[in-house]
Scaffold this motif. Structure first.
Motif, mmCIF file in Angstrom:
data_model
loop_
_atom_site.group_PDB
_atom_site.id
_atom_site.type_symbol
_atom_site.label_atom_id
_atom_site.label_comp_id
_atom_site.label_asym_id
_atom_site.label_seq_id
_atom_site.Cartn_x
_atom_site.Cartn_y
_atom_site.Cartn_z
ATOM 1 N N ARG A 1 -16.727 -5.799 -10.562
ATOM 2 C CA ARG A 1 -16.309 -4.744 -9.644
ATOM 3 C C ARG A 1 -17.031 -3.439 -10.004
ATOM 4 N N VAL A 2 -17.308 -2.639 -8.992
ATOM 5 C CA VAL A 2 -18.105 -1.430 -9.181
ATOM 6 C C VAL A 2 -17.211 -0.195 -9.090
ATOM 7 N N PRO A 3 -17.125 0.581 -10.147
ATOM 8 C CA PRO A 3 -16.300 1.792 -10.107
ATOM 9 C C PRO A 3 -16.913 2.869 -9.210
ATOM 10 N N ARG A 4 -16.048 3.688 -8.641
ATOM 11 C CA ARG A 4 -16.463 4.852 -7.858
ATOM 12 C C ARG A 4 -15.733 6.075 -8.402
ATOM 13 N N TYR A 5 -16.398 7.214 -8.339
ATOM 14 C CA TYR A 5 -15.897 8.441 -8.946
ATOM 15 C C TYR A 5 -15.897 9.541 -7.885
ATOM 16 N N LEU A 6 -14.718 9.931 -7.454
ATOM 17 C CA LEU A 6 -14.587 10.898 -6.363
ATOM 18 C C LEU A 6 -14.110 12.243 -6.926
ATOM 19 N N THR A 7 -14.769 13.303 -6.496
ATOM 20 C CA THR A 7 -14.389 14.658 -6.922
ATOM 21 C C THR A 7 -14.041 15.481 -5.696
ATOM 22 N N PHE A 8 -12.890 16.124 -5.762
ATOM 23 C CA PHE A 8 -12.413 16.973 -4.670
ATOM 24 C C PHE A 8 -12.134 18.371 -5.215
ATOM 25 N N ARG A 9 -12.338 19.357 -4.370
ATOM 26 C CA ARG A 9 -12.079 20.739 -4.776
ATOM 27 C C ARG A 9 -10.881 21.269 -4.013
ATOM 28 N N ARG A 10 -9.979 21.886 -4.751
ATOM 29 C CA ARG A 10 -8.819 22.532 -4.139
ATOM 30 C C ARG A 10 -9.277 23.798 -3.430
ATOM 31 N N ARG A 11 -8.989 23.899 -2.146
ATOM 32 C CA ARG A 11 -9.431 25.061 -1.362
ATOM 33 C C ARG A 11 -8.706 26.318 -1.798
ATOM 34 N N GLU B 1 -10.735 21.302 -9.574
ATOM 35 C CA GLU B 1 -11.094 19.947 -9.170
ATOM 36 C C GLU B 1 -9.963 18.945 -9.378
ATOM 37 N N PHE B 2 -9.903 17.988 -8.445
ATOM 38 C CA PHE B 2 -9.096 16.792 -8.591
ATOM 39 C C PHE B 2 -10.061 15.617 -8.634
ATOM 40 N N ARG B 3 -10.015 14.841 -9.714
ATOM 41 C CA ARG B 3 -10.946 13.739 -9.909
ATOM 42 C C ARG B 3 -10.205 12.404 -9.860
ATOM 43 N N PHE B 4 -10.784 11.471 -9.102
ATOM 44 C CA PHE B 4 -10.162 10.156 -8.878
ATOM 45 C C PHE B 4 -11.204 9.075 -9.118
ATOM 46 N N ALA B 5 -10.822 8.012 -9.831
ATOM 47 C CA ALA B 5 -11.724 6.879 -10.033
ATOM 48 C C ALA B 5 -10.975 5.580 -9.787
ATOM 49 N N SER B 6 -11.690 4.603 -9.211
ATOM 50 C CA SER B 6 -11.126 3.283 -8.991
ATOM 51 C C SER B 6 -12.267 2.287 -8.825
ATOM 52 N N ASP B 7 -11.981 1.030 -9.140
ATOM 53 C CA ASP B 7 -12.944 -0.049 -8.938
ATOM 54 C C ASP B 7 -12.533 -0.938 -7.766
ATOM 55 N N ASP C 1 -11.497 3.636 -0.519
ATOM 56 C CA ASP C 1 -11.497 4.031 0.895
ATOM 57 C C ASP C 1 -10.195 4.743 1.256
ATOM 58 N N TRP C 2 -9.084 4.207 0.771
ATOM 59 C CA TRP C 2 -7.767 4.803 1.017
ATOM 60 C C TRP C 2 -7.714 6.231 0.487
ATOM 61 N N ALA C 3 -8.117 6.405 -0.774
ATOM 62 C CA ALA C 3 -8.065 7.730 -1.396
ATOM 63 C C ALA C 3 -8.988 8.707 -0.683
ATOM 64 N N LEU C 4 -10.193 8.256 -0.380
ATOM 65 C CA LEU C 4 -11.145 9.144 0.290
ATOM 66 C C LEU C 4 -10.605 9.592 1.643
ATOM 67 N N ARG C 5 -10.042 8.671 2.386
ATOM 68 C CA ARG C 5 -9.514 9.017 3.711
ATOM 69 C C ARG C 5 -8.334 9.979 3.595
ATOM 70 N N HIS C 6 -7.394 9.683 2.703
ATOM 71 C CA HIS C 6 -6.203 10.524 2.593
ATOM 72 C C HIS C 6 -6.529 11.918 2.047
ATOM 73 N N ILE C 7 -7.399 11.979 1.046
ATOM 74 C CA ILE C 7 -7.670 13.290 0.442
ATOM 75 C C ILE C 7 -8.563 14.134 1.344
ATOM 76 N N ARG C 8 -9.536 13.509 2.001
ATOM 77 C CA ARG C 8 -10.378 14.278 2.935
ATOM 78 C C ARG C 8 -9.563 14.792 4.115
ATOM 79 N N TRP D 1 0.819 -1.214 0.000
ATOM 80 C CA TRP D 1 0.000 0.000 0.000
ATOM 81 C C TRP D 1 0.854 1.266 0.000
ATOM 82 N N LYS D 2 2.056 1.175 0.548
ATOM 83 C CA LYS D 2 2.934 2.350 0.559
ATOM 84 C C LYS D 2 3.314 2.783 -0.848
ATOM 85 N N ARG D 3 3.108 1.914 -1.840
ATOM 86 C CA ARG D 3 3.420 2.257 -3.223
ATOM 87 C C ARG D 3 2.278 3.021 -3.910
ATOM 88 N N ARG D 4 1.126 3.086 -3.295
ATOM 89 C CA ARG D 4 0.004 3.786 -3.912
ATOM 90 C C ARG D 4 0.350 5.264 -4.112
#
Length: 228
Positions: free
Chosen positions: A218-228, A163-169, A175-182, A141-144
């Motif tokens: 597998r079900v893809p998820r699409y995460l959108t984040f906004r740069r403050r 915006e920074f947009r991230f997708a993964s299945d 979960d990793w991306a959501l936790r780290h980016i939030r 996981w440290k390689r992500r």
């Protein structure tokens, strides 16, 4: 270039042999389209492109290039920087860029960290990271690519409000991306309803990796984040 670079690229760089035409384009057209990081980045990235563009978007790890090419055709006034170290994928995308005469695309075939560190501060108007290698084994996981240091890089390069947009299945990577980016002070998750992360973005073309994920259940998820 800053001293952030830590050589974090992992993975293969070559797959199937290139066709004769792909080899020719890699020799003749890739030098024209490849970003040269030995030169200083221009203060205005629009100057990198053959076509006139009003803003610049980045896609890190574009795979087969389906999304990159689709967005470049769809948005001719946007400059696109595509990063992909895998030679076979780069050659495929390069062929599309040349055949379509896309003057709003530049390419980089090495570690994205180097490119992010080279970019001027607040120079990007959007960034994509779609279906990155999930490194599913916990010891890897440290390689992500999504981690605190690389999020600092994205935050530095993105303009406020973009915006920074991230997708993964892969559930564990979502979960990793959501936790780290939030948890990162520079980003806010924009989702207000479940469809905001269940449904792809407007005019989404899909990718071959997404198609494979759907075939395999597998079900893809699409995460959108906004740069403050």
């Amino acid at each position: 270039m800053t001293d952030f670079y830590d050589g974090s690229f992992y993975g293969r760089r070559m797959g199937k042999p290139l066709t004769p035409r792909q080899r020719g384009l890699m020799d003749t057209d890739m030098p024209r389209l490849r970003l040269d990081l030995s030169l200083s980045a221009p203060a205005a990235l629009a100057g990198l492109f053959e076509a006139p563009v009003r803003e610049v978007w980045l896609e890190v790890g574009f795979g087969g290039g389906e999304h990159l090419i689709h967005r470049a055709v769809e948005n001719p006034q946007v400059g696109f920087i595509g990063v992909e170290p895998f030679v076979t994928s780069m050659a495929k995308a390069l062929t599309e860029v040349v055949d379509r005469g896309l003057g709003n695309v530049r390419l980089y075939d090495d570690d994205a960290i180097k490119l992010l560190d080279w970019l001027p501060e607040a120079s990007l108007s959007r960034a994509y990271q779609l279906y990155p290698d999930p490194w599913p084994k916990k010891r890897h996981w440290k390689r992500r690519f999504i981690n605190a240091q690389n999020l600092d890089r994205y935050a530095r390069a993105l303009k406020p409000g973009t915006e920074f947009r991230f997708a993964s299945d892969i559930d564990t990577y979502v979960d990793w991306a959501l936790r780290h980016i939030r948890d990162h002070e520079a980003f806010d998750w924009t989702a207000e309803t479940a469809d905001d992360w269940r449904l792809p973005w407007p005019t989404w073309p899909g990718t071959r990796y997404e198609a494979k994920a759907l075939r395999e259940g597998r079900v893809p998820r699409y995460l959108t984040f906004r740069r403050r």
